[in-house]
Design an enzyme around this catalytic site. Structure first.
Site, PDB file in Angstrom:
ATOM      1  N   LYS A  62       0.856  -1.192   0.000  1.00  0.00           N
ATOM      2  CA  LYS A  62       0.000   0.000   0.000  1.00  0.00           C
ATOM      3  C   LYS A  62       0.882   1.228   0.000  1.00  0.00           C
ATOM      4  CE  LYS A  62      -4.555   0.573   0.471  1.00  0.00           C
ATOM      5  NZ  LYS A  62      -5.544  -0.482   0.171  1.00  0.00           N
ATOM      6  N   GLY A  76     -21.035   5.755   3.865  1.00  0.00           N
ATOM      7  CA  GLY A  76     -19.974   6.210   2.950  1.00  0.00           C
ATOM      8  C   GLY A  76     -20.516   6.156   1.537  1.00  0.00           C
ATOM      9  N   GLY A 128     -18.861   7.246  -1.523  1.00  0.00           N
ATOM     10  CA  GLY A 128     -17.869   7.500  -2.562  1.00  0.00           C
ATOM     11  C   GLY A 128     -18.066   6.477  -3.673  1.00  0.00           C
ATOM     12  N   ASN A 129     -17.014   6.183  -4.406  1.00  0.00           N
ATOM     13  CA  ASN A 129     -17.117   5.262  -5.536  1.00  0.00           C
ATOM     14  C   ASN A 129     -17.728   3.916  -5.125  1.00  0.00           C
ATOM     15  OD1 ASN A 129     -16.590   4.248  -8.228  1.00  0.00           O
ATOM     16  ND2 ASN A 129     -14.838   3.176  -7.366  1.00  0.00           N
ATOM     17  N   ALA A 130     -17.175   3.304  -4.055  1.00  0.00           N
ATOM     18  CA  ALA A 130     -17.647   1.963  -3.657  1.00  0.00           C
ATOM     19  C   ALA A 130     -19.099   2.004  -3.192  1.00  0.00           C
ATOM     20  CB  ALA A 130     -16.749   1.392  -2.570  1.00  0.00           C
ATOM     21  N   GLY A 131     -19.453   2.980  -2.370  1.00  0.00           N
ATOM     22  CA  GLY A 131     -20.818   3.069  -1.843  1.00  0.00           C
ATOM     23  C   GLY A 131     -21.841   3.292  -2.950  1.00  0.00           C
TER      24      GLY A 131
HETATM   25  N1  GLU Z   1      -7.243  -0.112  -3.228  1.00  0.00           N
HETATM   26  C1  GLU Z   1      -7.986  -1.302  -3.512  1.00  0.00           C
HETATM   27  C2  GLU Z   1      -8.029  -2.232  -2.302  1.00  0.00           C
HETATM   28  O1  GLU Z   1      -7.866  -1.808  -1.196  1.00  0.00           O
HETATM   29  C3  GLU Z   1      -7.521  -1.986  -4.777  1.00  0.00           C
HETATM   30  C4  GLU Z   1      -6.119  -2.474  -4.757  1.00  0.00           C
HETATM   31  C5  GLU Z   1      -5.660  -2.979  -6.105  1.00  0.00           C
HETATM   32  O2  GLU Z   1      -6.467  -3.077  -6.997  1.00  0.00           O
HETATM   33  O3  GLU Z   1      -4.472  -3.247  -6.199  1.00  0.00           O
HETATM   34  O4  GLU Z   1      -8.307  -3.399  -2.415  1.00  0.00           O
END
Ligand code: GLU
Length: 415
Positions: free
Chosen positions: A105, A216, A218-221
Site C-alpha cells: 500500500k 460512505g 464514494g465510488n464503492a458506496g
Molecule cells: N485499493 C484497492 C483495495 O484496497 C484496490 C487495490 C488494487 O487493486 O491493487 O483493495
C-alpha cells in the site's frame, strides 16, 4: 476521531490467526511486519507559487506469493502505521482470493480536496519519480485507493513509462480503458461485495430484497447501491451517509437519482424526500444488509452493541475493530470481512495486469464472470473455515489468507 492504531489491530489479527494455525514463532514474527518500507519527501510546485513538501510512503508487506499489490491513497490523516495496516490487509486479501500476488500500500499525506488538478498531477508524478525503482510489473503494482482514481493512475503510468523509456501499462491498475485499463474495474470492488452478499443471503436464509443501508457514498458506496438492486433483484436502500451527514427514507431511495444528486451537489444531503439523520446512526438501523464503505474503525465497541443488520458487508478496509468483531459475532450478526468483501477490486486489477502483459483485452462479460467465480469460491472457502474452526468470519478469512502466505514463506525456505 480514531483512537485505534490500525497497524496494532492488523498485527493482533495476524497473531491470533497464526496461533490458531499453530504456526511457529519465527513465522509469526515474520508475518507481523512489512518486508520493505519506503518513506519519501516530495517537493511539489504549487499554483500560487512556491514549493510544498509532502510526506509519502510505499510499503511492501509481503512478496512470498508474488509481487506486492495495493492502492495509493491521498489523505490528510495517513501515517506510516495506517499504510502498514492497509498493506498487511492487502496481503491477506490477495491470498484469500488466491491471486499470485503479495500485498502493499502507498499513501501521501495531503488533502486532495483543496488541491487543483495541476497540483495533483505534479504530486502524482513526483510520487512515481520517488518510487520508480521499487515498483514494476514483477515487483509491486499500485492502484487507486481513497481520493485517487484512474486519472491519477494515467499520470503515474505516463511518468513511469517516461522514466523507463518503454511501454509497460501493467505497472499500475485501474487505468482509463483507452490506455490499458480493463473493462469492469470501476465497479469491481462493489460488484465483488454484492456477490458475497448474494452468497451470504443463501447460506443464512436472508431475503436479498429486504432493506439495506450504506455508510460512505464514494465510488464503492455509490456502485454498491446500484449493483445491489441489479444483482440481487431488488432491495430497499433506506439510508446512506457521507462525510457531511446521513439521510433516511423508510420507503427506500431511487439509487440512480441519489447517485446523480451526490455527483451534482457533492453530498447526499437534501436529497428530495429524505429526512436528515446523524451520520453515524446509519450504522445502527434495522436493516438486512449494511455496507460500511467509509474509512477504518467506524464500528467499534462504542456502537457495535447497537448494530442490527443481519449481514455486514465490509467494502471499506478495516471498518470494524477487534472488540467490535466479537460483539457482532455474539449477537449473531454475520460480518463479511473486508479482506473478502472488498477483494473484487484487486481481483479485477489482477485481470487488468494479465491483459496488459499479454496486450490482449477481454469483453466486460468475461471480466464479470471470472470475478464472480473467484470471489464466490473464496466466500465458500471462508464459510468452510468458519464451520471447521468455529471462529468468527474475520478470523476464518485471516486464517485462510495467513495459512497460504505462511505456506509460501516456508516453501521458499524463509522460515
Ligand atoms: N485499493 C484497492 C483495495 O484496497 C484496490 C487495490 C488494487 O487493486 O491493487 O483493495
Amino acid at each position: 476521531m480514531d483512537s485505534y492504531n490500525s497497524f496494532k489491530v492488523a498485527q493482533k489479527q495476524v497473531v491470533e490467526g497464526a496461533r490458531l494455525l499453530n504456526l511457529d514463532e519465527a513465522t509469526i514474527e515474520h508475518l507481523k511486519w512489512p518486508q520493505r518500507e519506503f518513506k519519501f519527501t516530495l517537493p511539489v510546485k504549487m499554483d500560487k507559487g512556491g514549493i510544498k513538501i509532502f510526506h509519502a510512503y510505499r510499503i511492501q508487506y509481503n512478496f512470498a506469493r508474488g509481487p506486492a499489490k495495493g492502492g495509493i491513497r491521498f489523505h490528510p490523516d495517513e501515517t506510516v502505521d495506517t499504510i502498514r495496516a492497509l498493506a498487511a490487509w492487502m496481503t491477506w486479501k490477495t491470498a484469500v482470493v488466491d491471486l499470485p500476488l503479495g500485498g502493499g500500500k502507498g499513501g501521501v499525506v495531503c488533502d486532495p480536496r483543496i488541491m487543483s488538478e495541476r497540483e495533483l498531477e505534479n504530486l502524482s508524478r513526483a510520487y512515481i519519480r520517488a518510487v520508480a525503482d521499487a515498483i514494476g510489473i514483477d515487483k509491486d503494482i499500485p492502484a487507486p485507493d481513497v481520493y485517487t482514481n484512474p486519472q491519477t493512475m494515467a499520470w503515474m503510468m505516463d511518468e513511469y513509462e517516461t522514466i523507463i523509456r518503454r511501454h509497460q501499462p501493467g505497472v499500475l491498475t485501474d487505468k482509463p480503458t483507452p490506455i490499458g485499463g480493463t473493462e469492469g474495474r470501476r465497479d469491481a470492488t462493489s460488484r465483488g461485495g454484492v456477490i458475497t452478499v448474494r452468497e451470504a443471503c443463501k447460506v443464512l436464509g436472508v431475503d436479498p430484497t429486504g432493506k439495506f443501508a450504506i455508510q460512505g457514498f464514494g465510488n464503492a458506496g455509490q456502485r454498491a447501491a446500484l449493483l445491489h438492486h441489479e444483482l440481487l433483484g431488488g432491495g430497499k436502500l433506506v439510508s446512506v451517509c457521507d462525510s457531511r451527514g446521513g439521510i433516511y427514507n423508510e420507503d427506500g431511495f431511487d439509487s440512480k437519482e441519489l447517485v446523480m444528486h451526490k455527483l451534482k451537489t457533492g453530498s447526499v444531503l437534501n436529497f428530495p424526500g429524505s429526512k436528515a439523520i446523524p451520520r453515524d446512526s446509519v450504522l445502527e438501523l434495522d436493516v438486512d444488509v449494511l455496507y460500511p464503505a467509509a474509512l477504518e474503525n467506524s464500528i467499534s465497541k462504542k456502537n457495535a452493541d447497537n448494530i442490527k443488520a443481519r449481514i455486514i458487508c465490509e467494502l471499506a478496509n478495516g471498518p470494524t475493530t477487534p472488540e467490535a468483531d466479537l460483539i457482532l459475532y455474539k449477537k449473531g450478526l454475520h460480518v463479511i470481512p473486508d479482506i473478502l468483501a472488498s477483494a473484487g477490486g484487486v481481483i479485477v486489477s489482477y485481470f487488468e495486469m494479465v491483459q496488459d502483459n499479454y496486450s490482449f483485452f477481454w469483453e466486460e462479460e468475461t471480466v464479470h464472470n471470472r470475478l464472480d467465480q473467484k470471489i464466490t469460491k473464496a466466500f465458500h472457502t471462508v464459510q468452510e473455515a468458519i464451520r471447521e474452526k468455529n471462529v468468527h468470519p474475520r478470523l476464518a478469512a485471516m486464517m485462510v489468507g495467513v495459512a497460504r502466505v505462511a505456506e509460501a514463506c516456508k516453501l521458499r525456505g524463509w522460515v
